[in-house]
Design an enzyme around this catalytic site. Sequence first.
Site: not given
Length: 758
Positions: A19, A698, A16
């Site tokens: 990321k 959210h 990753r």
Amino acid sequence: MTTTHSLGYPRIGAQRELKFALEHYWQGQSSETELLATAEQLRRQHWQDQAGLGFQPVGDFSLYDQVLDMSVTLGNLPPRVRERGGELLDQYFRAARGRSATDQPGQGVAAGEMTKWFDTNYHYIVPEFTRDTRFQLDSRRLLEQFAEARAQGHRPKPVIIGPVTYLWLGKSKDDSDRLALLDRLLPVYGELLDTLAEAGAEWIQVDEPALVTELDEAWRHAFQLAYHHLKSSRPKLLLTTYFGQLRDTLQLACELPVAGLHLDAVSAQPEAGQLADWLAPHKVLSLGVVDGRNVWKTDLNRVLDWLEPIHARLGERLWLAPSCSLLHVPVDLSREQNLATDVRTWLAFARQKLDELELLARALDLGREAVHEALAENRRAIDSRRHAPSTRNPAVRQALAGLSPRDGQRQSPYAQRKPIQQRRLHLPLYPTTTIGSFPQTPEIRQARRQYREGTLAPDQYRSLMEAEIARCIREQEALGLDVLVHGEAERNDMVEYFGEQLEGFAFTQGGWVQSYGSRCVKPPILFGDVSRPRPMTVDWIRYAQSLTDKPVKGMLTGPVTMLNWSFVRDDQPLSETCWQLALAIREEVLDLERAGVTIIQIDEAALREGLPLRRSDWPSYLEWAVDAFRITANGVRDETQIHTHMCYSEFNDILADIARMDADVITIETSRSDMELLEAFQSFDYPNDIGPGVYDIHSPNIPDADDIVALMHKAAQRIPPERLWVNPDCGLKTRRWEEVIPSLTAMVTAAARLRQEA
Ligand code: GLN
Ligand code: ZN
């Protein structure tokens, strides 16, 4: 020689790397130069991994999303982003996530909408159109990366999204017909193809997966128009379709004036033979014979059985590839140290899939004898999986065979259950509740991690979690909520938590797959018959219930969501696997009921996600998926109240199926759509209770009690108040307590006001 190629490679990195590079950059902890260096390094690695193929894809790498990249290439970033100006990279991240690395909080713009990439769990940034949209070529990214690959000694094949699929993926912001933009779009595509040809591109991969969806006449016509326009450009076009069968677009796809066609032969194997017959003799047929979106080893001998005759007919015109981009599988199996050895031998991740491809090509070119060792080894792995006791549990199969429709049917209809439940639960009008999770604090995460690593003893862990549950119950009582939850502190993830306790699942250490941007998921691998050795949640819920007189909901993940968020076995129909999950979770439901739990919630966050690409395939999916939910939930007595939760707001087209689930209460996302979606429930005469989410979890914003009252007024115009609940849109695990307390206070205040009015 059979040409091999790939349609795309995972870009997040085996560890990753992308990321972390992105997140550091966004947080201002690293420079643009550092981010771009990581990206370059990853591309270099990925091309190296693919060096054995005939062509290496270029342009499949993305800093965020390949559809957004295409929007940049076509000069189609949203106007609100372009008007802000600045560096391209800043504009790019503003379009992707509302903010660039240099923007202060509050300085951003509205991010582009995100939606599912066909029927995968990848999400792309939706292109935006209006009747005034103009396109303008920006070929820098593709040209730079093409040159980069060349300089590293590769034979690059640029990958772009085709013009029709690009329009198909987007949304019109002013209700104009986005297909009308095709005339303006095509010259830019022509220019792009010529530019790439000048740079030396021989073949260009043009992705048109829209061809596997239901297309009306206008869209079919658009395909003809587009490719007749582009045929004058110089490089050869490989038109790629994936994720399904072509069916009624097969002939259309065959006849388009391109140099080659790619078919996903994993989901459309019978069409491979048809294409071999129909395709004009100068065209290349690329067959996707290795599954690009699941993790199982290919049965190479079986593939060769049907592939060899096609190869005999097509010769060099046959190319081999994975079925779709490898974006949807983890990078490298060889890093996995903890998988059971048998399971491990059944798997292939991106790197291993490339090896399979090369092996198939050699078997075709040189004969199976030339690679017979490798084929024999593959056969052993396939046989081992086929006969492994861990994949077949006779008791589970017997239980499944013994299922009858009664098992999915409540004792009495909802109208009779409701008063029985009410006598037991004594809930007020407009009962308040939450969706299940409460904030996952750093302390909770740390405790879970230490427990997992073995540095926290089981009973220490248990008392820490119990303390969290107690806190959660205390807070909810203080808030005055009516139906409580235990807060899900012990759960890392709503699928993994259950998968880890069920037989039939395996877990990787690093099997990450990109979900969107820098977000990755690590789907469990569902390899065998599913069973539940022991209760999974009963002790936690019983403990929570012991602390309060208010009802505490038992909280489970439903079978369809478990299925849709895992890598699933491909050796039996999905429906069968789903029903196995249903039976296992049904046992948990019945155990909770026996333990005195009065309300049980079964989340089906991903029911909609499993919908097939073609509408004509929806009914059969919905039939078995809803049956699975019914088996899970409906074995309880009338006085037990079943809740379900779904994280979305599109119900219009599946309401009959939702109603057939027959949950006593469904909580859904609605706050962002201003309760409009309840109209659908109203006109359908949806019979059971509904909890339309009253605020968006959210967002960090604290909702206002007046706004919630107003929303519920709207709701009450459509659904009788006796059937309305008051709850947030979704679980609260990503929020902080400082946000949750005032938000829920507003919610409870609103409910009290609504009751007074009534
Ligand atoms: N019960 C889960 C939670 O509250 C539901 C999550 C979801 O639907 N995605 O977190
Ligand atoms: Zn949700």
